[in-house]
Design a protein around this motif. Structure first.
Motif, PDB file in Angstrom:
ATOM      1  N   SER A 105       0.836  -1.209   0.000  1.00 52.49           N
ATOM      2  CA  SER A 105       0.000   0.000   0.000  1.00 52.49           C
ATOM      3  C   SER A 105       0.872   1.260   0.000  1.00 52.49           C
ATOM      4  O   SER A 105       0.552   2.243  -0.663  1.00 52.49           O
ATOM      5  N   ARG A 118      -5.207   0.257  -1.427  1.00 51.41           N
ATOM      6  CA  ARG A 118      -5.488  -0.771  -0.423  1.00 51.41           C
ATOM      7  C   ARG A 118      -5.371  -2.156  -1.047  1.00 51.41           C
ATOM      8  O   ARG A 118      -5.319  -2.303  -2.266  1.00 51.41           O
ATOM      9  N   ALA A 119      -5.461  -3.179  -0.158  1.00 51.37           N
ATOM     10  CA  ALA A 119      -5.265  -4.568  -0.604  1.00 51.37           C
ATOM     11  C   ALA A 119      -6.200  -4.943  -1.755  1.00 51.37           C
ATOM     12  O   ALA A 119      -5.799  -5.618  -2.689  1.00 51.37           O
ATOM     13  N   GLN A 150      -2.357  -9.951  -0.641  1.00 54.83           N
ATOM     14  CA  GLN A 150      -3.360 -10.192   0.397  1.00 54.83           C
ATOM     15  C   GLN A 150      -2.879 -11.041   1.558  1.00 54.83           C
ATOM     16  O   GLN A 150      -3.692 -11.556   2.323  1.00 54.83           O
ATOM     17  N   ASN A 207      -8.159 -11.459   4.734  1.00 57.96           N
ATOM     18  CA  ASN A 207      -7.477 -10.163   4.670  1.00 57.96           C
ATOM     19  C   ASN A 207      -8.142  -9.234   3.660  1.00 57.96           C
ATOM     20  O   ASN A 207      -8.286  -8.035   3.902  1.00 57.96           O
ATOM     21  N   SER A 236      -9.916  -5.572   4.315  1.00 58.48           N
ATOM     22  CA  SER A 236      -9.593  -4.378   3.534  1.00 58.48           C
ATOM     23  C   SER A 236     -10.859  -3.775   2.920  1.00 58.48           C
ATOM     24  O   SER A 236     -11.060  -2.557   2.951  1.00 58.48           O
TER      25      SER A 236
END
Ligand SMILES: [Zn+2]
Length: 676
Positions: A64, A70-71, A77, A437, A441
């Motif tokens: 990031s 973002r992911a 991930q 994950n 996110s």
């Protein structure tokens, strides 16, 4: 020719990553004069907290930082990913990254980068400049120094591999005198004790890795031409996971003799980074901008986990940010910086346009004069060689031994479970974690429906995994689909009946249903289970606010701050509770702390506006309300306040606009947010 173009200083940026560096640990070292290089940068530049992202896992966060995304947008991930033929796992890397990193963007702009050790950067990419992946310096302890090959694919251009490889220092070559810098009384340790043996080997490995990386990085920074130098150090995080339990003040469960031996390890590690920083700055030269960031902080005081826990629970949501160089304000604190702001700010410093698809902002308040920022819709749409590798597998770039060493390291640090013989199971686990994950996110990015969908799938497949239920419950609360939270509460009561998080979730569901009695009982239960849990205290505080028990609320939030002085929630709570008891000035102070600690916090900006207008500081109040509305355009009360203030000053057109917006929002059924 435009003379002003000629006059522009060379725009170069040295971006230094210190994984898990934390101001709470650093401040005492600065005060003791033990980090003089960092001190000089701070005095001549800006510093501040850097808000981390969820999930707080390093490979995701460093991607990031490098991409501004973002992911769910950058595609990294987790820690590991399956090999393309699904015969095993490998550390995550550049192949599955879905967007361009700063060095790819620079390549396209005809600018050069030296990138060293960045997390999740293997295989190294053939960018303009040079790149060492994070597998370059991973030590292999089971081979002799002479047999320690440079990992295939870890160096670009590959022709540099041999000579840079020779700069590495093997763990067996780490001198005892160096270990003594971390453990001054190392010679007195009982070397037959297995714990001592493991600790010393671990430190030798960490030093080997960081020294090797630093040696190769300084070599490249010195001899290559570069516009962006990006060097990443993992050491503070890795050593922190093993030795932060021994950092002063002594925790009651740490025996006095152990404390005496190991209490200086973290101090030594930070001092060592300060020395390395000095060399990096010399190489960058006085014209370059220097930025130091960490992806998250690290618990160091009372909040340190006391039991074996998943390592991410050691991470604190505030990382560090330092920026120094031409045109940057000197000796100033900057507030409201987030990980997503690093890439846009780096681009602005380098004089390159920002992609509109980057979620962060340029940290304009770090500059003496706000920089001219150019924007393009997206760097992803820019054609041309960016140095990224094709997705297809080139077996020559897979290095099983290096990948194994890196995987082993992740297992040792507790980030992933041992892979074992059951590959299918290990892959399924890795894929589930990656989905989890991704869901976290998406949740943080406000994409609740997609997040819930993933989590429902996960809880069906893994009904006994409490973490999946916990976050599903939270997403349902935020999405206001309370009925969907009920199965999550039930599952947690089955799996984790004695955890404050279970009671708290029960309480929050009741809160959303306006059943304050059940809510109070559940929060009370959570408090009984964990009297010192700051989150529980914050929930209690929020409940008291709603019940208009201002003094009780004040007490709960102050209690939170005793345990966690950087709780944005608690400062926000005080900014509501104190003005109700006629402590206006103090209320303003806490509202400022709250937005400083967490910029993305519309309620706190609103509250700041509300207390400022109570004090009669209308200009600043207007600013705060306008920030609130930028973050949450449907904030009815902010429109109402603005309408009132503009009326007061006779700006009737503006007043009318805000009044109409408020009416319109209410007609559309906007929720009046609960703020007093
Ligand atoms: Zn980290």
């Amino acid at each position: 020719m435009n003379p002003s173009t000629n006059a522009l200083p060379p725009r170069r940026l040295l971006l230094i990553g210190w994984d898990a560096a934390d101001w709470q640990v650093i401040h005492p070292l600065l005060d003791a004069g033990e980090m003089r290089t960092l001190q000089r940068l701070i005095e001549g530049g800006v510093m501040g907290n850097l808000a981390s992202l969820s999930p707080m896992l390093s490979p995701i966060l460093w991607t990031s930082i490098a991409t501004g995304k973002r992911a769910y947008a950058h595609g990294v991930q987790g820690f590991v990913e399956p090999l393309p033929d699904r015969s095993g796992l490998r550390p995550v890397g550049t192949r599955n990254r879905k967007c361009k990193a700063l060095w790819n963007i620079l390549s396209q702009a005809g600018r050069s980068s030296v990138v060293c050790g960045w997390l999740a950067s293997h295989p190294a990419e053939p960018i303009r400049g040079a790149m060492l992946s994070n597998l370059f310096a991973v030590p292999q302890t089971d081979v002799e120094p002479s047999d320690w090959r440079v990992a295939e694919g870890s160096v670009q251009p590959a022709t540099f591999a041999k000579e840079l490889g020779e700069l590495r220092v093997h763990p067996s070559e780490i001198e005892p005198s160096l270990l003594q810098q971390l453990i001054p009384r190392a010679a007195e340790l009982d070397q037959t004790n297995p714990f001592v043996q493991r600790a010393l080997l671990f430190l030798a490995q960490r030093l080997s890795e960081v020294i090797s990386l630093h040696a190769a990085a300084t070599e490249l920074l010195e001899r290559e031409t570069w516009d962006l130098g990006a060097v990443y150090y993992e050491c503070i995080d890795q050593v922190g996971h093993a030795f932060m339990p021994f950092h002063p003040p002594r925790l009651p469960e740490v025996a006095e003799p152990d404390f005496e031996f190991f209490k200086d390890v973290m101090r030594g590690v930070y001092r060592f980074h300060d020395l390395m920083l000095e060399r990096l700055i010399q190489l960058a030269g006085p014209d370059a901008h220097v930025m130091i960031v960490s992806d998250h902080g690290f618990q160091s005081g009372e909040l340190r986990p006391r039991k074996q826990v998943e390592p991410a629970l050691w991470h604190r949501p505030q990382g560090i940010f330092v920026l120094h160089g031409p045109g940057i304000r000197a000796d100033e604190m900057i507030e409201g910086a987030s990980l997503l702001d690093i890439a846009p700010t780096a681009l602005a410093l380098l004089g390159l346009p920002i992609g509109e698809d980057m979620e962060g902002k340029v940290l304009a308040n770090a500059f003496v004069e706000p920089p001219q920022v150019e924007r393009i819709p997206s760097w992803e749409a820019v054609e041309g060689a960016d140095g990224r590798l094709p997705k297809s597998l080139d077996p020559a770039e897979e290095d099983p031994a290096a990948a194994q060493a890196a995987l082993h390291q992740l297992v040792e640090l507790g980030y992933i479970p041992p892979v074992g013989d059951d590959t299918t199971r290990a892959i399924a686990h890795a894929e589930a974690e990656a989905e989890f994950n991704l869901a976290a996110s998406l949740f943080e990015g406000g994409r609740f429906t997609e997040s819930k969908k993933l989590l429902r799938g996960l809880t069906e497949r893994y009904p006994d995994e409490a973490r999946y239920w916990r976050i599903l419950g939270q997403v349902c609360l935020s999405a206001r689909t309370l009925d969907e939270a009920v199965p999550a509460v039930a599952a947690l009561e089955r799996l984790e009946p004695k955890r404050p998080t279970t009671s708290a979730l029960k309480g929050l569901v009741a809160w959303s249903r306006d059943d304050l009695e059940t809510c109070a009982a559940a929060f009370g239960e959570a408090e009984q289970i964990a009297p010192n849990d700051p989150t529980t205290q914050t929930y209690l505080g929020r409940l008291y606010l709603r019940q208009r028990r201002w003094a009780d609320a004040e007490r709960a939030f102050r209690r939170t701050l005793e345990i966690d002085p950087d709780s944005a929630e608690a400062h926000y709570g005080l900014s509501v509770a104190l003005p109700r008891q006629d402590k206006i000035e103090e209320g303003i102070e806490h509202a400022l702390y709250a937005v400083g600690l967490r910029h993305d916090f519309p309620e706190a900006h609103f509250q700041l506006g509300a207390v400022l207008s109570r004090r009669g500081w209308y200009d600043r109040a207007i600013q705060a309300f306008e920030i609130t509305l930028r973050m949450r355009p449907g904030f009815v009360l902010a429109h109402r306040y603005l309408s009132k203030i503009h009326t007061h000053f006779g700006r009737l057109e503006k007043a009318r606009q805000h009044r109409e917006m408020a009416d319109q929002l209410l007609a559309q059924g906007a929720q009046q947010p609960h703020v007093d």
